[in-house]
Structures are given as C-alpha cells and as structure tokens.
Design a protein around this motif. Sequence first.
Motif, PDB file in Angstrom:
ATOM      1  N   PHE A 178     -19.408 -40.359 106.097  1.00  0.00           N
ATOM      2  CA  PHE A 178     -18.933 -39.272 106.948  1.00  0.00           C
ATOM      3  C   PHE A 178     -19.906 -39.009 108.096  1.00  0.00           C
ATOM      4  N   LEU A 179     -21.198 -39.093 107.817  1.00  0.00           N
ATOM      5  CA  LEU A 179     -22.191 -39.018 108.889  1.00  0.00           C
ATOM      6  C   LEU A 179     -22.417 -40.383 109.538  1.00  0.00           C
ATOM      7  N   ARG A 180     -21.845 -41.429 108.926  1.00  0.00           N
ATOM      8  CA  ARG A 180     -22.018 -42.813 109.384  1.00  0.00           C
ATOM      9  C   ARG A 180     -23.514 -43.138 109.460  1.00  0.00           C
ATOM     10  N   GLN A 181     -24.121 -43.005 108.308  1.00  0.00           N
ATOM     11  CA  GLN A 181     -25.572 -43.160 108.229  1.00  0.00           C
ATOM     12  C   GLN A 181     -25.951 -43.982 107.003  1.00  0.00           C
TER      13      GLN A 181
ATOM     14  N   THR B 251     -28.423 -45.967 100.404  1.00  0.00           N
ATOM     15  CA  THR B 251     -27.465 -44.864 100.327  1.00  0.00           C
ATOM     16  C   THR B 251     -26.661 -44.810 101.622  1.00  0.00           C
TER      17      THR B 251
ATOM     18  N   ASP C 230     -23.739 -42.890 103.833  1.00  0.00           N
ATOM     19  CA  ASP C 230     -22.953 -41.676 104.069  1.00  0.00           C
ATOM     20  C   ASP C 230     -21.812 -42.038 105.016  1.00  0.00           C
TER      21      ASP C 230
ATOM     22  N   TYR D 180     -15.495 -48.304 105.015  1.00  0.00           N
ATOM     23  CA  TYR D 180     -16.688 -48.355 104.164  1.00  0.00           C
ATOM     24  C   TYR D 180     -16.392 -48.964 102.798  1.00  0.00           C
TER      25      TYR D 180
ATOM     26  N   THR E 223     -29.426 -45.053 104.660  1.00  0.00           N
ATOM     27  CA  THR E 223     -30.849 -44.895 104.377  1.00  0.00           C
ATOM     28  C   THR E 223     -31.239 -45.820 103.236  1.00  0.00           C
TER      29      THR E 223
ATOM     30  N   ASP F 270     -26.020 -47.877 111.199  1.00  0.00           N
ATOM     31  CA  ASP F 270     -24.846 -47.969 110.337  1.00  0.00           C
ATOM     32  C   ASP F 270     -24.177 -49.336 110.511  1.00  0.00           C
TER      33      ASP F 270
ATOM     34  N   PHE G  91     -23.041 -44.385  97.467  1.00  0.00           N
ATOM     35  CA  PHE G  91     -22.368 -43.588  98.490  1.00  0.00           C
ATOM     36  C   PHE G  91     -22.639 -42.115  98.235  1.00  0.00           C
ATOM     37  N   THR G  92     -22.857 -41.352  99.309  1.00  0.00           N
ATOM     38  CA  THR G  92     -23.017 -39.907  99.141  1.00  0.00           C
ATOM     39  C   THR G  92     -21.716 -39.287  98.637  1.00  0.00           C
ATOM     40  N   LYS G  93     -20.607 -39.887  99.043  1.00  0.00           N
ATOM     41  CA  LYS G  93     -19.289 -39.472  98.580  1.00  0.00           C
ATOM     42  C   LYS G  93     -18.378 -40.674  98.656  1.00  0.00           C
TER      43      LYS G  93
END
Length: 323
Positions: free
Chosen positions: A105-108, A101, A103, A173, A110, A122, A163-165
């Motif tokens: 926007f958080l540049r993360q 996953t 993210d 990304y 998992t 990241d 992707f979270t979004k």
Amino acid sequence: MICKEFKIPINIENSQALLWRLPLNHQKTPIVDKDLKKRKAGYNGEATVYYHLGFLKDKKYRIFYDVRLPLFSSFFQMDFLILTPFYILIIEVKNISGIVTIDPFLRQLTRTYKGLTEGFSDPVSQVQRQKLLLQKWFSIHKLKHPPIEHLVVFSNPSTILNFTKTPPADSPYRNIIHAQNIIDNIKDLNELYVKDAMTDKEITKMKKTMLKNHEESEIDFMETYSLTQSDIVTGVRCEKCNHLPMIRVSGAWSCVKCGSSSKYAHIEALRDYFLLISDHITNRQLRGFLHLKSRNTSYKILKSLQLETQGGTKAVIYSKPTR
C-alpha cells in the motif's frame, strides 16, 4: 530457445579490472570493491533464475537476458524477457538476503539483515514501469504484441518474504516469488493465455527488432570514480596470485612473488587496458603498459592477437576487439 545469451556483464569485468589495478591503499579501492560485490550479487541472482529458466525446453519460449532498449533520449533495461505467441513475461530479479518486508500500500520494501534495517526501491513499481516503457517501445516500432505480464523473483532461497498486509488477489504484488517457483508461475500463465496473439512471422520480426536495438550498458569507470591513468597500476598481472608486475624472461612472463610462469599473461593485461584506458593502443603505449623495452617484442604481441589496425608503418593504431 535462448535468443540473447546469458553472460558476465561488461561492467563486472570493468569493475574487476579496476580493482586489480588500483593500489590497495588507494582511497577509491574500498568503494570499487563494494560496488563490485553488489554487481556480482546481482549477476549471481540472475544466474540462479537463468538456471530455472533452463527447464523451459519448448521452442515457444524465446528467452532474452539483460535487454536494454533505447526510448526517446534514454534507455530501459529488463533482467529477463520471455516472448511467447500467447504472452510476454518480464522478470525482475532481486538477490537480497535476510527478512524482506513488503508494504503493497505504501509501495515500499525494507530488508532486515544482521540487525540492520534498510529500505530498497519498490521492485513492483520498477517492473510495472518497465512494462509501460516496453509497450511504448512496441508502439513506436509498430510491433503487434501479446499481453505483458511480470514477475519479481527473489533468487536467494533463504530470503524470508513478508507482507505488512496480504495484497488483494488482483494485486501486482501477488507476482513476487522465489526463484524455485518460477516454472510453476509460467505454467499458470500458460493456462491463462491459450490463444495465439502473434504469428511466427510477427514473433521473428519482434525478436530481430529487439536484438538490433539492444545496446550494452558500458560505464566509464575512470570518470565514475574520478580517476586518471596515473591511478592505474601498469604491468602484466599474475593470474595465480594477482601480483603486479610480472617480468619478461625468455619469451614468457614470470611472477617474482609466487614463481608462476605464463606465455600469454599479456592478453589479460591488454584486455585491462582496453577496459579501463582506451579502445585503441599503439606499440609505444603497449610497451609502457606492459613494461617492455623491445619494440619488436611489443610488435609481435600485437600481431599475434590479430587486432584491427589503422594507419601504417610506425603510426599503426590497434583497436579493441568486439565483444
């Protein structure tokens, strides 16, 4: 065109040699084994990407594997770099299984695998940093360069990417893909960049400068794991069953465990010595490492390998061959 060949990294060879030569009950053995598996996973992921890049037959592609360049007092490293007259492509390879996953926007990043969720650095931030460092390196060496693009490539086809979004169309990304899509993405870059940004002479200069400045990363594993030479199991290793040590019988090496025999098993043993202990060896040190009693036998082995030497008579020092 392959400008820097794909080969097993020296640190995998070091790790494997160390694992073979640590006692099974040694406290560092599980750690070394875990680290070796991680290194092999990374290499296997890169091998997958290398396979797909093999479909780039046009001579305009100059492909470099595992480029490590000095910058100021440190180094930066890229899994793959593709140089063309129109653009440069940096490829960061990830061999991560499970559900990934991202993210943006958080540049993360998992990963959930076998019920366990854990975080990773990241990869987009990582490859963007490589791009900035490469630009700086070009500037220092006064090398004209075309636009630099990047891809983050997941090598395992079973990895699920979420992707979270959904990132915007211009987000870096968007450049996260599976390995099987790499050729299609390169085709897209070919359609985007159609104007030559470098001459053949400039490309040749860049290629030569990169190869000249590349430096292999070779870890001192004895220091890394706080080991001494007394931790290392000496002797000639059986290539069939990995038993240590083999014994010398009638000009060959015999395994007391599986019964196999080899005339040249000492070559790998000496390689292990060079990987783990020292870049240099004497006749006496070789006798101790191979469990040989005869100075003459040890001398014949060293001479047969045609190693570089220093000194003379009984003070001869034999050097590790260049890779």
